[in-house]
Design a protein around this motif. Structure first.
Motif, short mmCIF file in Angstrom:
data_model
loop_
_atom_site.label_atom_id
_atom_site.label_comp_id
_atom_site.label_asym_id
_atom_site.label_seq_id
_atom_site.Cartn_x
_atom_site.Cartn_y
_atom_site.Cartn_z
N LYS A 180 30.76 31.09 27.22
CA LYS A 180 31.05 32.48 27.61
C LYS A 180 29.99 33.01 28.58
CE LYS A 180 33.74 33.83 23.61
NZ LYS A 180 33.83 34.70 22.43
N GLN A 181 28.73 32.64 28.36
CA GLN A 181 27.66 33.08 29.26
C GLN A 181 27.85 32.50 30.65
OE1 GLN A 181 23.75 31.89 28.06
NE2 GLN A 181 22.76 32.84 29.81
N GLN B 25 30.66 31.46 31.99
CA GLN B 25 31.86 32.06 32.59
C GLN B 25 31.53 33.45 33.13
OE1 GLN B 25 34.74 31.89 29.45
NE2 GLN B 25 35.44 29.83 30.00
N ARG B 26 30.73 34.22 32.39
CA ARG B 26 30.34 35.56 32.85
C ARG B 26 29.51 35.44 34.13
NH1 ARG B 26 26.01 39.09 32.23
NH2 ARG B 26 26.61 41.28 32.25
N ASN B 27 28.57 34.50 34.17
CA ASN B 27 27.76 34.31 35.37
C ASN B 27 28.62 33.89 36.55
OD1 ASN B 27 25.45 34.99 34.00
ND2 ASN B 27 24.81 32.89 33.63
N ARG B 28 29.62 33.04 36.32
CA ARG B 28 30.52 32.61 37.38
C ARG B 28 31.31 33.80 37.92
NH1 ARG B 28 35.46 29.89 35.16
NH2 ARG B 28 35.83 32.09 34.81
N ASP B 29 31.81 34.64 37.01
CA ASP B 29 32.58 35.81 37.43
C ASP B 29 31.72 36.79 38.22
OD1 ASP B 29 34.74 34.67 36.13
OD2 ASP B 29 34.55 35.94 34.34
N LEU B 30 30.48 37.00 37.79
CA LEU B 30 29.59 37.90 38.52
C LEU B 30 29.24 37.33 39.90
CD1 LEU B 30 27.10 39.17 35.79
CD2 LEU B 30 28.82 40.49 37.02
#
Length: 78
Positions: free
Chosen positions: A14-15, A17-22
């Motif tokens: 999840k971390q 994926q969040r970094n990828r989205d940002l």
């Protein structure tokens, strides 16, 4: 993997994926800012700056109250 539990693996996923989205969001934002900057530069490249338009900061010392005042003057002569 070195003895990681399922919950630790899910949290790490999840971390990332969040970094990828940002990262995607910042890349798109940077691209949009580049487009805006290019349009502004294209519009300003046709702007004619003549010698009659000047930006002259000046320090004006007043003898009455012994204070120095900083002023900005934009002048244009036609």
């Amino acid at each position: 993997m070195a003895n990681l539990s399922d919950s630790q693996l899910i949290a790490a996923q999840k971390q990332f994926q969040r970094n990828r989205d940002l990262s995607d969001l910042f890349i798109v934002g940077f691209y949009v800012l580049n487009i805006i900057d290019a349009n502004i530069d294209a519009a300003l490249s046709q702007f004619n700056v003549s010698e009659n338009l000047a930006f002259k900061p000046a320090i004006n010392f007043r003898n009455e109250n012994l204070q120095s005042n900083f002023g900005v003057a934009c002048t244009s002569s036609f």
